[in-house]
Scaffold this motif. Structure first.
Motif, PDB file in Angstrom:
ATOM      1  N   VAL A   1       0.840  -1.205   0.000  1.00  0.00           N
ATOM      2  CA  VAL A   1       0.000   0.000   0.000  1.00  0.00           C
ATOM      3  C   VAL A   1       0.865   1.241   0.000  1.00  0.00           C
ATOM      4  N   ALA A   2       1.913   1.233   0.840  1.00  0.00           N
ATOM      5  CA  ALA A   2       2.771   2.406   0.950  1.00  0.00           C
ATOM      6  C   ALA A   2       3.456   2.691  -0.382  1.00  0.00           C
ATOM      7  N   ILE A   3       3.994   1.630  -0.998  1.00  0.00           N
ATOM      8  CA  ILE A   3       4.693   1.827  -2.274  1.00  0.00           C
ATOM      9  C   ILE A   3       3.733   2.379  -3.321  1.00  0.00           C
ATOM     10  N   PHE A   4       2.539   1.787  -3.374  1.00  0.00           N
ATOM     11  CA  PHE A   4       1.528   2.232  -4.329  1.00  0.00           C
ATOM     12  C   PHE A   4       1.191   3.701  -4.092  1.00  0.00           C
ATOM     13  N   ALA A   5       0.998   4.050  -2.820  1.00  0.00           N
ATOM     14  CA  ALA A   5       0.636   5.427  -2.480  1.00  0.00           C
ATOM     15  C   ALA A   5       1.735   6.386  -2.906  1.00  0.00           C
ATOM     16  N   VAL A   6       2.987   6.008  -2.659  1.00  0.00           N
ATOM     17  CA  VAL A   6       4.100   6.889  -3.023  1.00  0.00           C
ATOM     18  C   VAL A   6       4.123   7.112  -4.527  1.00  0.00           C
ATOM     19  N   ILE A   7       3.924   6.016  -5.291  1.00  0.00           N
ATOM     20  CA  ILE A   7       3.936   6.145  -6.756  1.00  0.00           C
ATOM     21  C   ILE A   7       2.832   7.101  -7.216  1.00  0.00           C
ATOM     22  N   VAL A   8       1.638   6.922  -6.669  1.00  0.00           N
ATOM     23  CA  VAL A   8       0.512   7.790  -7.053  1.00  0.00           C
ATOM     24  C   VAL A   8       0.830   9.237  -6.749  1.00  0.00           C
ATOM     25  N   VAL A   9       1.297   9.493  -5.516  1.00  0.00           N
ATOM     26  CA  VAL A   9       1.568  10.876  -5.109  1.00  0.00           C
ATOM     27  C   VAL A   9       2.620  11.498  -6.014  1.00  0.00           C
ATOM     28  N   LEU A  10       3.691  10.722  -6.314  1.00  0.00           N
ATOM     29  CA  LEU A  10       4.767  11.262  -7.143  1.00  0.00           C
ATOM     30  C   LEU A  10       4.270  11.613  -8.545  1.00  0.00           C
ATOM     31  N   THR A  11       3.489  10.716  -9.151  1.00  0.00           N
ATOM     32  CA  THR A  11       3.017  11.012 -10.517  1.00  0.00           C
ATOM     33  C   THR A  11       2.129  12.248 -10.524  1.00  0.00           C
ATOM     34  N   VAL A  12       1.223  12.329  -9.545  1.00  0.00           N
ATOM     35  CA  VAL A  12       0.335  13.497  -9.485  1.00  0.00           C
ATOM     36  C   VAL A  12       1.146  14.769  -9.324  1.00  0.00           C
ATOM     37  N   LEU A  13       2.124  14.732  -8.399  1.00  0.00           N
ATOM     38  CA  LEU A  13       2.939  15.914  -8.151  1.00  0.00           C
ATOM     39  C   LEU A  13       3.688  16.339  -9.409  1.00  0.00           C
ATOM     40  N   SER A  14       4.296  15.370 -10.086  1.00  0.00           N
ATOM     41  CA  SER A  14       5.092  15.731 -11.259  1.00  0.00           C
ATOM     42  C   SER A  14       4.204  16.340 -12.336  1.00  0.00           C
ATOM     43  N   LYS A  15       2.986  15.796 -12.478  1.00  0.00           N
ATOM     44  CA  LYS A  15       2.077  16.366 -13.474  1.00  0.00           C
ATOM     45  C   LYS A  15       1.708  17.793 -13.123  1.00  0.00           C
ATOM     46  N   LEU A  16       1.410  18.001 -11.829  1.00  0.00           N
ATOM     47  CA  LEU A  16       1.074  19.346 -11.376  1.00  0.00           C
ATOM     48  C   LEU A  16       2.210  20.310 -11.649  1.00  0.00           C
ATOM     49  N   LEU A  17       3.428  19.880 -11.334  1.00  0.00           N
ATOM     50  CA  LEU A  17       4.594  20.731 -11.519  1.00  0.00           C
ATOM     51  C   LEU A  17       4.757  21.098 -12.987  1.00  0.00           C
ATOM     52  N   LYS A  18       4.592  20.084 -13.844  1.00  0.00           N
ATOM     53  CA  LYS A  18       4.751  20.322 -15.276  1.00  0.00           C
ATOM     54  C   LYS A  18       3.746  21.367 -15.758  1.00  0.00           C
ATOM     55  N   ARG A  19       2.510  21.191 -15.262  1.00  0.00           N
ATOM     56  CA  ARG A  19       1.463  22.118 -15.686  1.00  0.00           C
ATOM     57  C   ARG A  19       1.817  23.542 -15.272  1.00  0.00           C
ATOM     58  N   ARG A  20       2.333  23.645 -13.995  1.00  0.00           N
ATOM     59  CA  ARG A  20       2.668  24.974 -13.506  1.00  0.00           C
ATOM     60  C   ARG A  20       3.793  25.592 -14.333  1.00  0.00           C
ATOM     61  N   LYS A  21       4.779  24.763 -14.689  1.00  0.00           N
ATOM     62  CA  LYS A  21       5.902  25.256 -15.468  1.00  0.00           C
ATOM     63  C   LYS A  21       5.430  25.769 -16.817  1.00  0.00           C
ATOM     64  N   LYS A  22       4.523  24.974 -17.410  1.00  0.00           N
ATOM     65  CA  LYS A  22       3.983  25.375 -18.709  1.00  0.00           C
ATOM     66  C   LYS A  22       3.311  26.733 -18.605  1.00  0.00           C
ATOM     67  N   LYS A  23       2.518  26.872 -17.536  1.00  0.00           N
ATOM     68  CA  LYS A  23       1.804  28.130 -17.325  1.00  0.00           C
ATOM     69  C   LYS A  23       2.788  29.275 -17.200  1.00  0.00           C
ATOM     70  N   LYS A  24       3.873  29.028 -16.411  1.00  0.00           N
ATOM     71  CA  LYS A  24       4.877  30.061 -16.209  1.00  0.00           C
ATOM     72  C   LYS A  24       5.508  30.461 -17.532  1.00  0.00           C
ATOM     73  N   ALA A  25       5.869  29.387 -18.301  1.00  0.00           N
ATOM     74  CA  ALA A  25       6.512  29.644 -19.587  1.00  0.00           C
ATOM     75  C   ALA A  25       5.590  30.463 -20.487  1.00  0.00           C
ATOM     76  N   LEU A  26       4.318  30.101 -20.454  1.00  0.00           N
ATOM     77  CA  LEU A  26       3.355  30.846 -21.274  1.00  0.00           C
ATOM     78  C   LEU A  26       3.286  32.289 -20.827  1.00  0.00           C
ATOM     79  N   ALA A  27       3.239  32.473 -19.504  1.00  0.00           N
ATOM     80  CA  ALA A  27       3.129  33.824 -18.965  1.00  0.00           C
ATOM     81  C   ALA A  27       4.330  34.666 -19.368  1.00  0.00           C
ATOM     82  N   THR A  28       5.553  34.072 -19.223  1.00  0.00           N
ATOM     83  CA  THR A  28       6.753  34.844 -19.583  1.00  0.00           C
ATOM     84  C   THR A  28       6.761  35.136 -21.076  1.00  0.00           C
TER      85      THR A  28
END
Lengths: 511, 211
Positions: free
Chosen positions: A481-508
């Motif tokens: 369960v712990a391993i599964f949870a970590v994988i889920v959290v990491l993928t979600v976080l990385s996607k969020l980060l990517k989206r934010r970066k894209k937004k930043k790049a667009l803004a600049t």
């Protein structure tokens, strides 16, 4: 707690302990020695006595002419329980039963009808001259035979109980035996096959070995050469110097062993008396001459006292003069420096330390020999001319019982005795290792770890191995369960980060 | 790949660790030296060495003493580190090294990061590994030490603007200078002890005369 407060508490504690010791002295006849044990750091601390004095018998008590004068060896024949004392000063053997009754002497010998060497000698009389060792066993016909290391006569006599000599082992005429070396037997033992091993002080190559018929078979079980400075220097000089030059240098020789004994399985135990020896103080030799106790783990085992103080120009290092082995394989070492007897289990675990140097009962002046019979320990003193008998205390009986179960691998069964030992003396070191093994075999890994901690690294390792597997098995679902949870959290976080970066790049970019 | 080198001070040690060859040149160019960060790393060096001796698993811990005493750990970390810095500075200023004491201190401290990481990992791992798995621990510690050594060479090279052979020679003689420093320090202590004893005997002598 502040330092001062702690000190006053400690002082009060010490005072009460002091008072308590007086009370104890008034009630019990305390032994004149303090039993101790070593902790993880090889520092000493007191433990309960395993052995107390049973009786002390002097030469005068034996009611025999001349008593004992500087006796140097003691042998107890397991079959009859009879005690044989090599009465060196009186040049005779003194024999009595295990209660020191029925005392008799063996002084006059004659070459018997079946003397094997020289038929012309048959019927001749002979006597001993300062015998230093004695060994008793039975021959093929079931008859008791006595071997005597007749030191000053330079021979070993083999005779029957009636004094009929049937064999004599003298200086071999072989080239293997160096011409300059004397033949003054100090101790003698005989194995099941009738081979005779003779310990001679002037020989460093091991015991002189004879077949039953007196054939010289070479040497047996020499010590290793100590790694002294000279030995190491020689090792390097070997590459530089020529053969002639090397031969002129003094060659390092091993220290000779000074005493030995043999157990019922024909293992030979040798001890080295010299204080300069650090190597091979005790050897347990198999029939091929290999040392069973050599290099266990990383270091050689230390026998006798761990600490060897050097006070006022005198070394108080242990000097092991004799060894005895009982039926269970427990080893008793006699230390002449401290007058102490060290009891080890057959694996070499320290069990008890008792005895000492002094005048009182249970202490010695020059302990010469140690023997064990029926769980009692007999020590011969060459200056007090006495035999001291130690018996087990209740604590000692418990430890022996626990140790016996432990060494047969019955760990679970040994739990009860070990627990009782710890109740009586929470300091007893081996009890922790015993408890650790008992709990490990019962599957209580966590508790087992607690007992092994600071007592046995190997045991801790074994317990931890099982503990770890058990832990992972128990919590496998949680891990998944712990391993599964970590994988889920990491993928979600990385996607969020990517989206934010894209937004930043667009803004600049928009700027 | 292009890196944004306008890093905050605390990120420089990690940047340098990840770029053992060019990292220190970047650090020099960007003047990323920061004494606070360096001192924190030295403090961590000390704490980690204490933690290593106290928290390494029982199976692997060979430095357990009956009574813990902190002074040896101070002298083998903090004192050792500053001896290195002082020795290196005193040597390299004489041989056209460009580094100031401050810069040398920062560079040396930053180079410790992989070693510290390896010690932390080892200390943690030693609590879950068995004796047979000792290989992992020695592998990690070898990697940590080697990485730190490479960083130290690279850092010394950048901070003094030396060639690689000259850097290695300078480092070797720095070690020699450290030995000399320790020797002089011990000598100083012993001599001052003598002086103290001298004055103390005079004092007691006077005391006896008066009374």
């Amino acid at each position: 707690m502040t330092g001062k407060k702690a000190r006053t508490v400690a002082a009060a504690f010490a005072a009460s302990a002091f008072a308590a010791s007086f009370v104890a002295a008034a009630v019990f006849a305390d032994e004149p020695y303090v039993a101790y044990d070593y902790d993880w750091w090889a520092e000493t601390y007191p433990v309960q006595n395993g052995y107390i004095v049973d009786r002390v018998t002097t030469g005068a008590d034996l009611k025999i002419d001349g008593g004992l004068r500087n006796p140097s060896d003691l042998f107890i024949y397991d079959k009859t329980g009879e005690i044989y004392i090599a009465d060196t000063g009186n040049s005779r053997l003194v024999i009595c039963d295990s209660d020191f009754q029925n005392v008799r002497e063996m002084k006059a010998f004659r070459y018997g009808e079946d003397f094997r060497l020289d038929s012309e000698k048959i019927g001749e009389r002979t006597s001993l001259n300062r015998p230093q060792g004695v060994f008793v066993t039975e021959d093929g016909n079931g008859e008791t035979v006595i071997y005597i290391a007749d030191h000053d006569n330079a021979r070993v006599l083999a005779c029957y109980e009636n004094g009929d000599v049937w064999m004599e082992y003298t200086r071999p005429s072989s080239d293997l035996y160096d011409s300059g070396v004397t033949f003054n037997p100090k101790k003698v033992i005989v194995d099941n096959a009738g081979n005779v091993y003779i310990c001679i002080k002037s020989i460093t190559r091991g015991a002189v070995m004879f077949s039953e018929d007196g054939l010289f078979n070479g040497y047996y079980g020499a010590n290793r050469v100590e790694k002294t400075f000279n030995a190491m220097l020689n090792y390097f000089l070997k590459f530089i110097l020529t053969r002639e030059q090397m031969e002129r240098r003094t060659r390092p020789v091993p220290v000779e062993f000074s005493n030995f004994t043999i157990d019922k399985d024909n293992f030979i135990y040798t001890v080295t008396e010299a204080k300069s020896a650090d190597l091979d103080v005790l050897k347990k030799l198999d029939p091929a001459g290999r040392n069973v106790f050599a290099k266990q783990g990383y270091d050689d085992m230390i026998w006798g006292d761990f600490n060897s103080p050097y006070v006022h120009g005198k070394s108080y290092k242990s000097s092991i003069v004799d060894v005895a082995v009982d039926g269970k394989g427990d080893i008793f070492l006699m230390d002449a420096t401290s007058g102490k007897i060290f009891q080890y289990s057959y694996e070499g675990e320290l069990m008890f330390i008792f005895g000492g140097i002094g005048e009182q009962k249970g202490l010695f002046k020059t302990p010469n020999a140690v023997e064990t019979y029926n769980d009692k320990v007999y020590v011969l003193d060459g200056v007090k001319n006495s035999v001291t008998v130690y018996k087990l205390t209740e604590f000692g009986i418990l430890v022996n019982e626990a140790m016996g179960l432990f060494n047969r691998g019955l760990y679970a069964e040994s739990r009860g005795p070990w627990e009782e030992i710890l109740r009586r003396d929470a300091n007893y070191y081996m009890a922790y290792i015993g408890m650790g093994n008992a709990l490990l075999s019962l599957g209580e890994f966590k508790e087992s770890l607690d007992y092994f901690y600071m007592h046995s690294r190997g045991g801790y390792n074994r317990a931890f191995k099982d503990f770890r597997i058990d832990f992972i098995r128990r919590n496998f679902n949680n891990f998944l369960v712990a391993i599964f949870a970590v994988i889920v959290v990491l993928t979600v976080l990385s996607k969020l980060l990517k989206r934010r970066k894209k937004k930043k790049a667009l803004a600049t970019a928009a700027k | 790949m292009v890196y944004d080198l306008n890093l905050p001070a605390w990120k420089w040690p990690f940047y340098v660790t990840r770029h053992p060859i060019e990292g220190y040149e970047d650090l020099r160019w960007k003047k990323g030296y920061n004494m606070k960060v360096a001192l924190v790393i030295v403090l961590i060096f000390f704490l980690v060495s204490v933690a290593q001796s106290l928290m390494t698993g029982f199976i692997f811990n060979t430095s357990q003493t009956k009574y813990f005493f902190v002074v040896p750990y101070i002298s083998s970390t903090i004192v050792l580190f500053f001896t290195w810095v002082v020795a290196n500075w005193s040597l390299c200023t004489l041989f056209n090294g460009e580094g100031t004491m401050r810069n040398i201190c920062c560079v040396s401290a930053y180079a410790l990061v992989p070693y510290l990481a390896s010690v932390v990992i080892n200390t943690a791992a030693s609590n879950v590994l068995l004796r047979t798995e000792e290989g992992f621990l020695s592998f990690i510690s070898v990697v940590g030490v080697a990485w730190s050594f490479i960083l130290m060479v690279s850092g010394m090279k950048a901070v003094h603007q030396y060639s690689i052979p000259k850097t290695l020679i300078a480092m070797f003689f720095t070690l020699a200078a450290m030995v000399v420093m320790v020797f002089l320090a011990v000598l100083l202590v012993v001599l001052f002890q003598q002086v103290f004893v001298f004055f103390y005997t005079i004092y007691t002598e006077i005391l006896y005369r008066i009374s």
